[in-house]
Design a protein around this motif. Structure first.
Motif, short mmCIF file in Angstrom:
data_model
loop_
_atom_site.label_atom_id
_atom_site.label_comp_id
_atom_site.label_asym_id
_atom_site.label_seq_id
_atom_site.Cartn_x
_atom_site.Cartn_y
_atom_site.Cartn_z
N ALA A 1 0.84 -1.20 0.00
CA ALA A 1 0.00 0.00 0.00
C ALA A 1 0.87 1.25 0.00
N ASP A 2 1.98 1.22 0.76
CA ASP A 2 2.88 2.37 0.78
C ASP A 2 3.54 2.58 -0.58
N LYS B 1 1.75 6.57 -6.77
CA LYS B 1 0.68 7.52 -7.12
C LYS B 1 1.22 8.95 -7.13
N VAL B 2 2.07 9.29 -6.17
CA VAL B 2 2.66 10.63 -6.15
C VAL B 2 3.51 10.83 -7.41
N VAL B 3 4.34 9.84 -7.75
CA VAL B 3 5.20 9.96 -8.94
C VAL B 3 4.34 10.03 -10.20
N ALA B 4 3.27 9.27 -10.27
CA ALA B 4 2.36 9.36 -11.42
C ALA B 4 1.72 10.75 -11.48
N THR B 5 1.44 11.33 -10.34
CA THR B 5 0.89 12.69 -10.31
C THR B 5 1.93 13.70 -10.79
N VAL B 6 3.21 13.49 -10.43
CA VAL B 6 4.27 14.35 -10.96
C VAL B 6 4.24 14.30 -12.49
N THR B 7 4.14 13.09 -13.04
CA THR B 7 4.07 12.94 -14.49
C THR B 7 2.89 13.72 -15.05
N HIS B 8 1.72 13.55 -14.47
CA HIS B 8 0.49 14.21 -14.94
C HIS B 8 0.61 15.73 -14.89
N VAL B 9 1.07 16.25 -13.76
CA VAL B 9 1.12 17.71 -13.62
C VAL B 9 2.21 18.32 -14.50
N GLN B 10 3.31 17.60 -14.71
CA GLN B 10 4.34 18.10 -15.61
C GLN B 10 3.82 18.11 -17.05
N GLN C 1 -0.83 10.32 3.75
CA GLN C 1 -0.49 10.67 2.37
C GLN C 1 1.01 10.90 2.24
N TRP C 2 1.59 10.36 1.17
CA TRP C 2 3.01 10.55 0.90
C TRP C 2 3.24 11.93 0.30
N ARG C 3 4.29 12.63 0.77
CA ARG C 3 4.62 13.98 0.33
C ARG C 3 6.10 14.05 -0.08
N LEU C 4 6.38 14.88 -1.08
CA LEU C 4 7.76 15.16 -1.45
C LEU C 4 8.37 16.04 -0.36
N THR C 5 9.54 15.62 0.15
CA THR C 5 10.11 16.28 1.32
C THR C 5 11.50 16.86 1.05
N ALA C 6 12.42 16.03 0.57
CA ALA C 6 13.79 16.48 0.25
C ALA C 6 14.14 15.83 -1.08
#
Length: 138
Positions: free
Chosen positions: A9-10, A16-25, A123-128
């Protein structure tokens, strides 16, 4: 390993976050990109710009993202996840660009970003984060 931790699940949440990066870019969605970061996140761009905090990341992204994906289709793919703690992961990403017809745009090179992500409120977040180009030899 702690049996109460659902790594699948993690990993799915991280992907999902990385896929969202792809989508928003791809769609040049500045606000949606910035929303993926913690408020106090750090980001080093592929050109070496060091940004601290969501406001600085937003200001930089607002300057560079609009128009940057004209005739480009970015692709971000998770290639490795190292859980540092149950709520912190180092995520290695493969970054490539393609033409609208599907050919890789090799003159832009390939990126190898490292995202350190933290899980907050489920929710996973971009941190560093460090965005790095892969060096090529002539």
């Amino acid at each position: 390993m702690d049996p109460t931790i659902d790594r699948q699940a993690d990993i799915a949440g991280i992907e999902k976050v990385v896929a969202t990066v792809t989508h928003v870019q791809r769609n040049e969605l500045v606000e949606e990109f910035v929303a993926l970061f913690r408020e106090d996140a750090i980001w080093t761009t592929g050109a070496g710009h060091f940004l601290v905090g969501r406001d600085a990341i937003a200001a930089f992204t607002q300057r560079v993202l609009p128009g940057a994906m004209k005739d480009l289709i970015p692709s971000y793919e998770v290639v490795h996840v190292l859980f540092i703690r149950p709520d912190v992961a180092a995520v290695k990403v493969r970054q490539r660009y393609f033409s609208p017809t599907g050919e890789q745009v090799t003159e832009l090179g390939e990126g190898t970003p490292m995202y350190v992500m933290s899980k907050e409120g489920g929710q996973w977040r971009l941190t560093a984060n460090q965005n790095t180009l892969v060096a090529t030899r002539a």
